[in-house]
Design an enzyme around this catalytic site. Structure first.
Site, PDB file in Angstrom:
ATOM      1  N   THR A 168      35.152 -57.569 -45.014  1.00 19.66           N
ATOM      2  CA  THR A 168      35.141 -56.632 -46.141  1.00 19.66           C
ATOM      3  C   THR A 168      35.236 -55.200 -45.646  1.00 19.66           C
ATOM      4  O   THR A 168      34.645 -54.866 -44.622  1.00 19.66           O
ATOM      5  CB  THR A 168      33.813 -56.807 -46.912  1.00 19.66           C
ATOM      6  OG1 THR A 168      33.867 -58.017 -47.627  1.00 19.66           O
ATOM      7  CG2 THR A 168      33.543 -55.667 -47.874  1.00 19.66           C
ATOM      8  N   GLY A 211      30.846 -61.352 -55.338  1.00 19.44           N
ATOM      9  CA  GLY A 211      29.922 -61.079 -54.236  1.00 19.44           C
ATOM     10  C   GLY A 211      29.165 -59.770 -54.445  1.00 19.44           C
ATOM     11  O   GLY A 211      29.058 -59.256 -55.565  1.00 19.44           O
ATOM     12  N   GLY A 226      27.474 -62.006 -49.164  1.00 16.16           N
ATOM     13  CA  GLY A 226      27.146 -61.202 -50.341  1.00 16.16           C
ATOM     14  C   GLY A 226      25.944 -61.724 -51.100  1.00 16.16           C
ATOM     15  O   GLY A 226      25.165 -60.942 -51.659  1.00 16.16           O
TER      16      GLY A 226
HETATM   17  N1  ASP Z   1      30.406 -59.359 -48.638  1.00 14.48           N
HETATM   18  C1  ASP Z   1      31.603 -60.044 -49.059  1.00 14.48           C
HETATM   19  C2  ASP Z   1      31.272 -60.995 -50.162  1.00 14.48           C
HETATM   20  O1  ASP Z   1      30.236 -61.633 -50.112  1.00 14.48           O
HETATM   21  C3  ASP Z   1      32.273 -60.831 -47.995  1.00 14.48           C
HETATM   22  C4  ASP Z   1      32.588 -60.136 -46.706  1.00 14.48           C
HETATM   23  O2  ASP Z   1      31.922 -59.217 -46.278  1.00 14.48           O
HETATM   24  O3  ASP Z   1      33.578 -60.518 -46.090  1.00 14.48           O
HETATM   25  O4  ASP Z   1      32.096 -61.158 -51.036  1.00 14.48           O
END
Ligand code: ASP
Length: 313
Positions: free
Chosen positions: A164, A194, A218
């Site tokens: 992300t 998320g 998330g």
């Molecule tokens: N935090 C993001 C989510 O849970 C995923 C990620 O960091 O790749 O959607």
């Protein structure tokens, strides 16, 4: 009074996107414009498999995008979740902030808004991401004759990286802005949202105290309200170091819960990026080996550092 500009970002972002952002800040660009610009560049990068074009799809092969934008000067924010078929979710999130008396639009409503403001459409599934999804289905089975729940739960157990986009920018006026954009966890159940578009979970920003943004699982960041909590601790007078460690300690506690049947264990970490009101930065993570990038006005290029590993203890 002129302040020292700073950009803090996750290490997966290309150096040139950050360095270009710093050049813009030194020419007087605002934190908001620079954060949006970096996020747009990452959304177009097909090698970023958890952001924008080229992001991994959900279990049905659809790329569903989450993004949020927060302005630390006004505490105004905008976000979109489970948005399909648009090239720059971060810009749509910012426009939600600017044009509507709302913060978060999801799914069809977010797409309607994006179309109304003339946002550019794009098929966000890259050939490479499509092949990876087909490989996943070949391993875990396909949706025919079986419910999507079991299929998604099996697919979510397969290990896969996460990246992300988090960027926190401080401009020469001392304003902070934080932007987060992602396609979320690969092979997620359709409609899963998320932490990234949830203000307080994956993103929070307040000029007076600081800003925080998360990457990783998330569901864990949502459960502890990670980003708002980190900024709240700064507000209460905690040092950046103590605040980051406390929030990540709580995340570690959750992630250390017994894992039987927990389908999200394969993404068993979270990394928190923080910047305080004076532009000091920190990065904290529930496991070792997670990096970040920071660039100040004195650095010709971003400098990479390793996030501090904080375990439960
Ligand atoms: N935090 C993001 C989510 O849970 C995923 C990620 O960091 O790749 O959607």
């Amino acid at each position: 009074m002129a302040c020292a500009p700073v950009i803090l970002a996750n290490a997966e972002i290309r150096d040139e996107f950050i360095a270009e952002g710093m050049r813009d800040l030194l020419r007087g660009a605002s934190a908001g414009d620079v954060a949006e610009c970096i996020a747009r560049a990452v959304e177009d990068d097909p090698d970023e498999h958890t952001v924008g074009y080229g992001g991994w799809p959900n279990i049905l092969g659809e790329v569903e995008l989450d993004a949020s934008f927060m302005d630390g000067a006004t505490l105004r924010a905008g976000a979109v979740a489970a948005l399909k078929g648009f090239r720059h979710p971060i810009s749509i999130a910012r426009q939600v902030m600017l044009r509507l008396p709302h913060i978060l639009l999801v799914g069809d409503g977010a797409a309607r808004f994006a179309a109304e403001i003339g946002a550019e459409r794009r098929d966000m599934l890259s050939p490479e991401a499509r092949l990876a999804w087909l490989d996943c289905l070949a391993e875990v089975g396909d949706a025919e004759g079986e419910g999507t729940i079991d299929l998604a739960v099996r697919a979510l157990r397969r290990p896969l990286g996460s990246d992300t986009m988090n960027v926190i920018v401080r401009d020469a006026a001392g304003n902070l802005c934080s932007a987060v954009t992602t396609s979320g966890i690969a092979w997620k159940y359709p409609g899963r949202v998320g932490d990234s578009p949830l203000i307080g979970a994956g993103n929070y920003c307040d000029n007076r105290y600081g800003a925080a943004a998360c990457m990783g699982l998330g569901e864990a960041a949502i459960r502890v309200g990670a980003s708002a909590q980190a900024v709240m601790l700064l507000r209460l007078g905690w040092s950046l170091e103590a605040a980051g460690q406390e929030v990540v300690r709580q995340l570690s506690e959750l992630l250390d819960e017994p894992s039987d049947g927990d389908h999200m264990r394969r993404a068993d970490w979270v990394r928190l990026l923080m910047m305080d009101a004076r532009g000091h930065v920190g990065a904290f993570a529930t496991r070792p080996g997670l990096s970040f990038k920071v660039q100040t006005a004195d650095d010709p290029q971003p400098v990479t550092g390793e996030a501090k590993w904080v375990n439960q203890g």
